[in-house]
Design an enzyme around this catalytic site. Sequence first.
Site, PDB file in Angstrom:
ATOM      1  CG  HIS A 127      -1.984  -1.060   1.215  1.00  0.00           C
ATOM      2  ND1 HIS A 127      -3.256  -0.894   0.717  1.00  0.00           N
ATOM      3  CD2 HIS A 127      -1.932  -2.338   1.647  1.00  0.00           C
ATOM      4  CE1 HIS A 127      -3.934  -2.029   0.863  1.00  0.00           C
ATOM      5  NE2 HIS A 127      -3.156  -2.906   1.412  1.00  0.00           N
ATOM      6  CG  ASN A 199      -7.963  -4.239   1.114  1.00  0.00           C
ATOM      7  OD1 ASN A 199      -7.308  -3.244   1.381  1.00  0.00           O
ATOM      8  ND2 ASN A 199      -7.442  -5.441   1.043  1.00  0.00           N
ATOM      9  CG  HIS A 391      -2.496  -1.299  15.037  1.00  0.00           C
ATOM     10  ND1 HIS A 391      -2.851  -2.560  14.635  1.00  0.00           N
ATOM     11  CD2 HIS A 391      -1.775  -1.461  16.165  1.00  0.00           C
ATOM     12  CE1 HIS A 391      -2.366  -3.446  15.483  1.00  0.00           C
ATOM     13  NE2 HIS A 391      -1.703  -2.812  16.427  1.00  0.00           N
ATOM     14  CE1 TYR A 414      -2.353  -4.775   9.423  1.00  0.00           C
ATOM     15  CE2 TYR A 414      -2.380  -2.581   8.481  1.00  0.00           C
ATOM     16  CZ  TYR A 414      -2.671  -3.926   8.386  1.00  0.00           C
ATOM     17  OH  TYR A 414      -3.268  -4.420   7.262  1.00  0.00           O
TER      18      TYR A 414
HETATM   19 FE1  HDE Z   1      -2.618  -4.871   5.493  1.00  0.00          FE
HETATM   20  N1  HDE Z   1      -0.783  -4.107   5.921  1.00  0.00           N
HETATM   21  N2  HDE Z   1      -1.991  -6.710   5.995  1.00  0.00           N
HETATM   22  N3  HDE Z   1      -4.393  -5.675   4.858  1.00  0.00           N
HETATM   23  N4  HDE Z   1      -3.231  -3.081   4.862  1.00  0.00           N
HETATM   24  C1  HDE Z   1      -0.397  -2.842   5.781  1.00  0.00           C
HETATM   25  O1  HDE Z   1       0.752  -1.596   7.410  1.00  0.00           O
HETATM   26  C2  HDE Z   1      -0.895  -6.973   6.721  1.00  0.00           C
HETATM   27  C3  HDE Z   1      -4.769  -6.986   4.947  1.00  0.00           C
HETATM   28  C4  HDE Z   1      -4.483  -2.731   4.454  1.00  0.00           C
HETATM   29  O2  HDE Z   1      -3.075   3.454   4.030  1.00  0.00           O
HETATM   30  C5  HDE Z   1       0.940  -2.555   6.410  1.00  0.00           C
HETATM   31  O3  HDE Z   1       1.074   0.608   7.781  1.00  0.00           O
HETATM   32  C6  HDE Z   1      -0.875  -8.363   7.125  1.00  0.00           C
HETATM   33  C7  HDE Z   1      -6.181  -7.141   4.734  1.00  0.00           C
HETATM   34  C8  HDE Z   1      -4.523  -1.350   4.083  1.00  0.00           C
HETATM   35  O4  HDE Z   1      -1.496   3.257   5.532  1.00  0.00           O
HETATM   36  C9  HDE Z   1       1.334  -3.906   7.014  1.00  0.00           C
HETATM   37  C10 HDE Z   1      -1.999  -8.909   6.605  1.00  0.00           C
HETATM   38  C11 HDE Z   1      -6.643  -5.872   4.490  1.00  0.00           C
HETATM   39  C12 HDE Z   1      -3.232  -0.877   4.303  1.00  0.00           C
HETATM   40  C13 HDE Z   1       0.154  -4.773   6.632  1.00  0.00           C
HETATM   41  C14 HDE Z   1      -2.690  -7.870   5.876  1.00  0.00           C
HETATM   42  C15 HDE Z   1      -5.511  -4.976   4.578  1.00  0.00           C
HETATM   43  C16 HDE Z   1      -2.451  -1.975   4.800  1.00  0.00           C
HETATM   44  C17 HDE Z   1       1.949  -1.905   5.492  1.00  0.00           C
HETATM   45  C18 HDE Z   1      -2.459 -10.342   6.824  1.00  0.00           C
HETATM   46  C19 HDE Z   1      -8.073  -5.439   4.159  1.00  0.00           C
HETATM   47  C20 HDE Z   1      -2.722   0.528   4.039  1.00  0.00           C
HETATM   48  C21 HDE Z   1       2.009  -0.450   5.894  1.00  0.00           C
HETATM   49  C22 HDE Z   1      -2.505 -11.136   5.659  1.00  0.00           C
HETATM   50  C23 HDE Z   1      -9.015  -5.623   5.217  1.00  0.00           C
HETATM   51  C24 HDE Z   1      -2.923   1.418   5.234  1.00  0.00           C
HETATM   52  C25 HDE Z   1       1.246  -0.364   7.106  1.00  0.00           C
HETATM   53  C26 HDE Z   1      -2.466   2.836   4.912  1.00  0.00           C
HETATM   54  C27 HDE Z   1      -1.120  -1.882   5.184  1.00  0.00           C
HETATM   55  C28 HDE Z   1       0.074  -6.048   7.020  1.00  0.00           C
HETATM   56  C29 HDE Z   1      -3.889  -8.116   5.149  1.00  0.00           C
HETATM   57  C30 HDE Z   1      -5.653  -3.565   4.370  1.00  0.00           C
HETATM   58  C31 HDE Z   1       2.639  -4.488   6.564  1.00  0.00           C
HETATM   59  C32 HDE Z   1       0.207  -9.048   7.919  1.00  0.00           C
HETATM   60  C33 HDE Z   1      -6.987  -8.440   4.769  1.00  0.00           C
HETATM   61  C34 HDE Z   1      -5.716  -0.578   3.562  1.00  0.00           C
HETATM   62  O5  HDE Z   1       1.430  -3.832   8.399  1.00  0.00           O
END
Ligand code: HDE
Length: 749
Positions: A127, A199, A391, A414
């Site tokens: 992202h 998402n 987070h 997060y």
């Molecule tokens: Fe994320 N995701 N994600 N994700 N995600 C990040 O956190 C992660 C997942 C989502 O605009 C990271 O600050 C894991 C699902 C958005 O700043 C990180 C898993 C959904 C954003 C991370 C998921 C999301 C992130 C990278 C388990 C939809 C952007 C930067 C499989 C419900 C937030 C950060 C923004 C960002 C980890 C899965 C949505 C690496 C371990 C499911 C919208 O922490």
Amino acid sequence: MSARKPAKAVKDVVEAAAEKVADVLTPDAPGAPGSAPPPVAEPTTPHGPLPPKGEQGAPETRSPTGAPTTANGQQGAYLTTSQGARLRDTDHSLKAGPRGPILLQDHHFREKITHFDHERIPERVVHARGTGAHGVFVGYGTAESITRAGFLAKGRETEVFVRFSTVLGSRGSADTVRDTRGFAAKFYTDEGTFDLVANNMPVFFIQDAIKFPDIIHAGKPHPDREIPQAQSAHDTFWDFVSLHTEAQHHTMWNMSDRGIPRSYRMMEGFGVHTFRLVNAAGETVLVKFHWKPQLGVHSLTWEEAQLLGGVDPDFHRRDLYDAIEAGAYPEWELGVQVLPDTPEETFAGIDLLDPTKIVPEELAPVQPIGRLTLNRTPTNFFAETEQVAFHVGHLPQGIDVTNDPLLQGRLFSYVDTQLTRLGGPNFSQIPVNRPHAPVNDMLRDGFHQQAVHAGVAPYRPNSLDGGNPFPAGDAEGAFVDVTVTVAQAPKVRANPASFDDHFSQARLFWLSMSPVEREHIVRAYTFELGKCYHQAIRERQLACLANIDPVLCAQVAAGLGLPAPEPTVPLADVAPSPALSQVGREWPADGRTVGIVVDPDAGLDGVGRVRRAVLAAGMVPLLIAPHGGAVGGLPVQRTFATGRSVEFDALLLAGAPVPAPDALPARDEKAGAPGPAAVDPRVLLLVQECWRHAKAIGAWGAGVAVLELAGVAGTPGVVAGDSGDDALAAVQRLLAAHRVWERFPVSLP
Ligand code: HDE
């Protein structure tokens, strides 16, 4: 620095405590820790923090640059160093003579260059490419019976910051690539911040967070050549999703029109996981969060998305900011599907802990609980959009997590990622991350500490700081960790058996699409797999498609020149969910762009009037002329050279301009488009592209001739009006359906 007066309540406590111990302490002896002598018994009566000791001072509350509030990044008329010394010159380094070497003593030079050298921070690991905006959320009160969260109360207003994003691309990648979009909202509630990190698709690729690095490694550019950027059309992505078949449902959403949104304003949002809500009586329900855009869910065509990647890589960012600036504030309703909290955590046979599954809206309707309006753009992109840190564990009372294994993993990830990205543990003190609720944690020190914590006892219980901070109970709105019984089970690395169904909901999605949407899905799979290098990967993905639908599989196989395999599991018998289709309804056209082609040499009959009418309808008129500046007193926003069809939702032709002086392929390759010489070839290209992308086209007066010359007159969605008003009215009606769908002939059932 004047000594501070303790507040009355605090003063009373301090004096009472002092009286009790006066006999054992010398009151004026230096070195006493804390501003009041500690009582022997643990203080248990809640009160505010003790004041600092009399001799202690602290910086006044100021922004990092010395402004009295945190709103201004700079102040004063004069250029200064970072310490406020006024500068005479910032263009010449201090040298030993005009031709001599630069002196090490040049503090201004060193400070300026050093700061610049460190301006970048690591981009988000996923992202990375995003766009943020501020807004306000108003609760409807309809959730009051299912959650104790105060911000959902009727009429309660809460400030919000939202960041939209793509997943795979780097920070500088194009907006319109085929990908999932992030929709992360930070609600600054007065009971603590709530981050709904959502998402634009309701399911995810994997069922266990431990695979997240793997799917992302597969989706990111190949590690050897670092290509392709921001795309899933490559071998490693399809290698992963065809081997981890749980990814097939999410992949289907990516290959559908949802993968290329027209605008962030026209996207749904989904919390994906099931959350648990708890009300004032301690009763719980399970919910799925949904954002429903007021403008409907709309997409680009694949060719538009590809053209925009070059013509305007910032298309979604610009669209959002332009709409807000134009007053067309994007709006979403927040809704929940409410599901009973049963020990099985299933609904209608669907495992609610499996993040690759939806609950069709036809089985559990989305109930609106509040409205979000985005009404302010950020002042500084880096400070706000880049530094915002979400987070999934940022929850106020009344909202709790479930055991979805993806959500559980996210609860760790997060904070961990911000430590590197934002350079330490104090990222919640960055202005955009600061809660709007009173904070009294026991977290101290660390890189970039902004707070000046008073007291000596950041631990609990304590007596030195008068016992502060005190634990809260139900009456003070304490967060509720809902008590959930965990069934006795062996400790294993395994999924529940119910997670083994990987194809039924991919099929449900396919069967829910209209014919034109299915054509787009066939095209997307064929394109993406066609871009893969290895035949084995195409064949393996075709085997997955065979388990989803034979028509889909056969169509893609034909495009790839491969035989269609037989299914390896029985096709699921599922009922379609009409709510998943984007086609067939009508929506408001607020903030839509209408291109108006004008001919300065042939009069501007009614153009000013039409332009005003477009504005009055809440849309954005963009005048397209042979040259820049003004035409007939009206400002020109695009020329035939700078404009491209993909920037407009609809096109109006107010004239038939002859070829402009720069209509030469050597000046502008678009001018090489074949066509009759009577009209500028770029205008013909504009009309033909708009037609190809099924956009509404209207013309009046001399403009009607262009429809003939472009070969589109009399076709669906092309209107020749008697006047500008007529043409606009017809185009507006067509815009409500987003596109003139009947212009796309379909071959599929
Ligand atoms: Fe994320 N995701 N994600 N994700 N995600 C990040 O956190 C992660 C997942 C989502 O605009 C990271 O600050 C894991 C699902 C958005 O700043 C990180 C898993 C959904 C954003 C991370 C998921 C999301 C992130 C990278 C388990 C939809 C952007 C930067 C499989 C419900 C937030 C950060 C923004 C960002 C980890 C899965 C949505 C690496 C371990 C499911 C919208 O922490």
